[in-house]
Design an enzyme around this catalytic site. Structure first.
Site, PDB file in Angstrom:
ATOM      1  N   SER A 185       3.173  -2.165  10.433  1.00 58.44           N
ATOM      2  CA  SER A 185       4.619  -2.274  10.665  1.00 58.44           C
ATOM      3  C   SER A 185       5.173  -3.669  10.373  1.00 58.44           C
ATOM      4  CB  SER A 185       4.985  -1.817  12.079  1.00 58.44           C
ATOM      5  OG  SER A 185       4.611  -0.452  12.248  1.00 58.44           O
ATOM      6  N   ASN A 201       0.877  -1.179   0.000  1.00 55.19           N
ATOM      7  CA  ASN A 201       0.000   0.000   0.000  1.00 55.19           C
ATOM      8  C   ASN A 201       0.913   1.227   0.000  1.00 55.19           C
ATOM      9  OD1 ASN A 201      -1.759   2.064   0.556  1.00 55.19           O
ATOM     10  ND2 ASN A 201      -2.335   1.342   2.603  1.00 55.19           N
ATOM     11  N   TRP A 202       1.023   1.853  -1.150  1.00 55.85           N
ATOM     12  CA  TRP A 202       1.986   2.963  -1.281  1.00 55.85           C
ATOM     13  C   TRP A 202       1.436   4.267  -0.706  1.00 55.85           C
ATOM     14  CZ3 TRP A 202       4.317   2.318  -6.948  1.00 55.85           C
ATOM     15  CH2 TRP A 202       4.915   1.048  -7.042  1.00 55.85           C
ATOM     16  N   LYS A 203       0.179   4.275  -0.311  1.00 55.22           N
ATOM     17  CA  LYS A 203      -0.449   5.477   0.271  1.00 55.22           C
ATOM     18  C   LYS A 203      -0.190   6.697  -0.626  1.00 55.22           C
ATOM     19  CE  LYS A 203      -0.255   3.288   4.758  1.00 55.22           C
ATOM     20  NZ  LYS A 203      -0.169   3.408   6.200  1.00 55.22           N
ATOM     21  N   GLU A 255      -5.616  -4.880  10.575  1.00 62.16           N
ATOM     22  CA  GLU A 255      -4.592  -3.867  10.774  1.00 62.16           C
ATOM     23  C   GLU A 255      -4.867  -3.114  12.075  1.00 62.16           C
ATOM     24  OE1 GLU A 255      -2.615  -2.724   6.818  1.00 62.16           O
ATOM     25  OE2 GLU A 255      -4.365  -1.470   7.047  1.00 62.16           O
ATOM     26  N   GLY A 286       2.285   2.276  10.837  1.00 61.96           N
ATOM     27  CA  GLY A 286       3.251   3.365  10.682  1.00 61.96           C
ATOM     28  C   GLY A 286       3.924   3.777  11.978  1.00 61.96           C
ATOM     29  N   GLY A 321       2.790  -1.147   4.354  1.00 65.68           N
ATOM     30  CA  GLY A 321       2.848   0.284   4.063  1.00 65.68           C
ATOM     31  C   GLY A 321       4.292   0.721   3.856  1.00 65.68           C
ATOM     32  N   GLY A 322       4.903   1.218   4.930  1.00 66.26           N
ATOM     33  CA  GLY A 322       6.254   1.785   4.840  1.00 66.26           C
ATOM     34  C   GLY A 322       7.254   0.893   4.127  1.00 66.26           C
ATOM     35  N   HIS A 327      -9.659   1.240   4.795  1.00 60.86           N
ATOM     36  CA  HIS A 327      -8.389   1.382   5.511  1.00 60.86           C
ATOM     37  C   HIS A 327      -8.615   2.304   6.717  1.00 60.86           C
ATOM     38  CE1 HIS A 327      -4.294   2.570   6.472  1.00 60.86           C
ATOM     39  NE2 HIS A 327      -3.908   1.480   5.842  1.00 60.86           N
ATOM     40  N   GLU A 363      -6.959   4.650   7.870  1.00 56.68           N
ATOM     41  CA  GLU A 363      -6.741   6.078   7.581  1.00 56.68           C
ATOM     42  C   GLU A 363      -7.976   6.683   6.914  1.00 56.68           C
ATOM     43  OE1 GLU A 363      -2.995   5.606   5.548  1.00 56.68           O
ATOM     44  OE2 GLU A 363      -2.065   5.054   7.464  1.00 56.68           O
TER      45      GLU A 363
HETATM   46  P1  PGA Z   1       2.675   0.257   7.744  1.00 54.82           P
HETATM   47  O1  PGA Z   1       1.247   0.490   7.059  1.00 54.82           O
HETATM   48  O2  PGA Z   1       3.242  -1.026   7.193  1.00 54.82           O
HETATM   49  O3  PGA Z   1       3.484   1.444   7.358  1.00 54.82           O
HETATM   50  O4  PGA Z   1       2.443   0.173   9.225  1.00 54.82           O
HETATM   51  C1  PGA Z   1       0.363  -0.580   6.826  1.00 54.82           C
HETATM   52  C2  PGA Z   1      -0.924  -0.067   6.230  1.00 54.82           C
HETATM   53  O5  PGA Z   1      -1.389   1.011   6.639  1.00 54.82           O
HETATM   54  O6  PGA Z   1      -1.526  -0.702   5.346  1.00 54.82           O
END
Ligand code: PGA
Length: 254
Positions: A214, A9-11, A168, A174, A235-236, A96, A98
């Site tokens: 994470s 997930n490149w956000k 999640e 993050g 994500g990251g 998600h 977010e």
């Molecule tokens: P993260 O994000 O790996 O940076 O914690 C995961 C996500 O939000 O899908």
């Protein structure tokens, strides 16, 4: 046997040029094969066309990070599921945390989006997860299973087996804090049991449940070795090709 599924997930990261370069690195590094893992990247809307060109025929597939619930209409600034299919997407992340926390998405909104994604032929990746406060007050199962029911209740059972769910924990996204493999496995098992209660044994056995929050090269293998953890939503660590493909390697079963 469920096929492992690793999704980046490149956000809101990467311009088209940067996205193309990252996709190319991932494709090159998986050229020898992804070891039986389904590999998906979800760039921002603006980079979907560029990334789609790079991925073409590579076996790495593409998803989007959101979609509107209507196929078209007067919804300034929104993107619909058929538009994503047109750009070569096979998947779409829905609900998600977010989106839920920052953009006010609700269970019923996620459900509407899920219907439209299915209608367009996209496979939804439905995200669920509790906040730190909810976990600390002992409400993890109540919150997570409520989100699962909100998104899925009433769907035809065979469809549920084809979906992707992602657990999640919001406090792990993050933050560098990962749920321990035991904590994650416990929630994944609860989610699978809930799917079984609602839809029966077969969809519960085939629905894939990803862990996200994470996940990194150094903790992926341990998480992915757990019985009900079928992959990762990254994500990251998905923003660096070497980290992402190391996690793909950790999910390999071949
Ligand atoms: P993260 O994000 O790996 O940076 O914690 C995961 C996500 O939000 O899908």
């Amino acid at each position: 046997m469920r096929t492992p599924f690793v999704c980046g997930n490149w956000k809101m990261h990467k311009t088209t040029g940067e996205a193309r370069a990252l996709a190319r690195e991932i494709v090159n590094s998986l050229r020898g094969g992804a070891g039986g893992v389904d590999v998906v990247v979800c760039p921002p809307f603006t980079a979907l066309a560029a990334v789609g060109e790079v991925l073409g025929g590579s076996g790495v597939r593409m998803g989007a990070q959101n979609a509107h619930s209507a196929p078209s209409g007067a919804y300034t600034g929104e993107v619909s599921a058929p538009m994503l299919v047109d750009l070569g997407c096979d998947f779409v992340i829905l609900g998600h945390s977010e989106r839920r926390q920052l953009f006010g998405e609700t269970d019923s909104g996620v459900r509407e989006k899920l219907e439209s994604a299915r209608g367009a032929g996209l496979v939804p990746i439905v995200c669920v997860g509790e906040t730190l406060e909810e976990r600390e007050s002992g409400r993890t199962a109540e919150v997570v299973l409520g989100q699962v029911r909100g998104a899925l209740e009433g769907l035809p059972a065979p469809e549920v087996g084809r979906l992707i769910l992602a657990y999640e924990p919001v406090w792990a996204i993050g933050t560098g804090k990962t749920a321990t493999p035991e904590e994650a496995q416990e929630v994944h098992a609860r989610i699978r049991a809930e799917v079984e209660t609602l839809f029966g044994e077969e969809p519960a056995g085939s629905v894939r449940i990803l862990y996200g929050g994470s996940m990194k090269p150094d903790n992926a293998a341990d998480l992915l070795s757990r019985q009900d953890i079928d992959g990762g939503l990254i994500g990251g660590a998905a923003l660096r090709a070497s980290d992402f493909t190391t996690i793909v390697g950790a999910a390999c079963t071949e």
